[in-house]
Design an enzyme around this catalytic site. Structure first.
Site, short mmCIF file in Angstrom:
data_model
loop_
_atom_site.label_atom_id
_atom_site.label_comp_id
_atom_site.label_asym_id
_atom_site.label_seq_id
_atom_site.Cartn_x
_atom_site.Cartn_y
_atom_site.Cartn_z
CE LYS A 191 52.64 46.42 61.56
NZ LYS A 191 53.85 46.74 61.76
CB SER A 213 48.06 50.57 57.28
OG SER A 213 47.61 51.25 58.53
#
Length: 415
Positions: free
Chosen positions: A67, A317
């Site tokens: 992110k 992720s």
């Protein structure tokens, strides 16, 4: 379940909002800010697929997920006036930490709205990066409503988790790195929520290597993409239920939608059991701590290994998992893998009956974790006792053999 997205369909109606040049510009911007995360081989998944499987370890990124790439790209392009007003975001944890860290690096004030019940380590980490944290709602979508209200009331700039071209471009730098590290890759599998990561990766991958197949993986309990792609527009889910809070997004983003529809080859959904198995496999075999959302792509390989042409790159992720959830998921994953066996047996209520059962289990090489006795139910005969057993086994075949050994010894199992 698999839903084909028919790459190329709808290109006339909606052109991609992000290009390879945008991703490359973000890559230059992020030089020295983000880690070039490793691409590690997975022996276990390679054996399963019969060809190389590589893990793109964004769980090892700064702030524990990809992110920071999108958040920093977006926020670094704010004007001085916008920076003065500060930024606001809504997130279950990973985007929150990415925004908070980017804000600290850029000297911008940040306010984050997180769902009630967000993992405590994610909330505390976001505060440690310097953000002002508020909690409201039970999902990211509900927290986003409060973030939007904060934006209107204060003038702070909303940093959306996935629905902005700069966010998508920043996330796309994962795809650039991946192709540089594994130029012969044939399939890329990406865990997917709102779509920013898979849209960015697909933008980079398809522009450089159009023959590479890009697959998005969602949790079954929060799979907004299949219905949205079938409808030709983003559609909101009525409800969601998944342990993968990082990809529990009820509606795909408008910006990612056009890119995913055009560039992503398939969307697959994975069961909660598969998420647990994948997390456990990554922990045991690859020594990687990955959150359930970050394990969705690996879970897709476990469910249908024949569907992916190697060499395969699996994007992990994020690794921001609550230790308490990790304990529960490990137990669930071990049960799903046949490593835990729960059963009940009835034996005569006399001295030595339990030791006889335990001797059978020892001979069968099953490790006894817990034993429970029940003597007072109407289902039991006067001279019977029911024994509940929690056992550690070596897999499904071993669990079956243990049950057979109990039956062969004359012990009566309870359905």
């Amino acid at each position: 379940m698999t839903t084909g997205t028919e790459p190329g369909a709808g290109a006339a109606e909606q052109l991609p909002a992000v290009t390879l040049e945008d991703v490359r510009a973000a890559d230059a911007l992020l030089e020295g800010v983000v880690r070039r995360t490793p691409l590690e081989p997975s022996a276990a998944l390679s054996e399963l697929l019969g060809g190389p499987v590589l893990l793109k370890c964004e769980n090892l990124q700064h702030a524990g997920s990809f992110k920071i790439r999108g958040a920093y790209t977006r926020m670094s392009r704010l004007s001085e006036a916008e920076r003065e007003r500060g930024v606001v975001a809504a997130s279950a944890g990973n985007h929150a930490q990415g925004v908070a860290l980017a804000a600290r690096l850029l000297g911008i004030r940040s306010t984050i709205w997180m769902p009630v019940g967000a993992p405590i380590p994610k909330v505390e980490a976001t505060r440690r990066y310097g953000a002002e944290v508020h909690q409201a709602g039970t999902t990211v979508d509900e927290a986003l409503v409060h973030a939007l209200a904060h934006e209107r009331e204060t003038g702070a700039v909303l940093i959306h988790p996935f629905d902005h071209a700069d966010i998508v471009a920043g996330q796309g730098t994962v795809g650039l790195e991946l192709l540089e590290q594994a130029p012969d890759v044939r399939t890329v599998v990406v865990c997917t929520g709102g779509g920013g990561l898979v849209a960015g990766i697909a933008t980079a991958v398809k522009a450089i290597a159009p023959h590479v197949r890009v697959v998005a993986a969602q949790a079954e309990g929060a799979a907004a993409w299949p219905a949205s792609l079938d409808a030709g527009e983003p559609r909101a889910l009525a409800r969601m239920a998944t342990m993968a809070d990082g990809i529990a997004v009820g509606r795909p983003g408008d910006v990612p939608f056009g890119l995913v529809r055009e560039l992503v080859d398939d969307v697959v959904t994975v069961a909660e059991e598969s998420l647990s198995r994948a997390l456990l496999l990554l922990l045991e075999r690859s020594k990687l701590v990955v959150e359930p959302a970050g394990a969705a792509a690996a879970a897709a390989l476990l469910e249908a290994p024949e569907a992916f042409e190697p060499p395969v790159a699996v994007v992990l992720s994020g690794g921001n998992i609550d230790p308490l959830l990790l304990m529960r998921v490990i137990r669930h994953g071990m049960a799903a893998a046949g490593r835990y066996l729960g059963c009940r047996v009835r034996v005569p209520d006399r001295p030595g009956a339990l030791s006889g059962v335990l001797a059978v289990l020892a001979e069968a090489d099953a490790n006894v974790l817990e034993v429970f006795h029940t003597r007072t139910t109407a289902a039991l005969a006067v001279d019977e006792v029911e024994i509940g057993l929690q056992l550690e086994t070596k897999g499904h075949d071993h669990a079956t053999a243990v049950l057979a050994a109990l039956a062969a010894s004359g012990v009566r199992p309870v359905a």
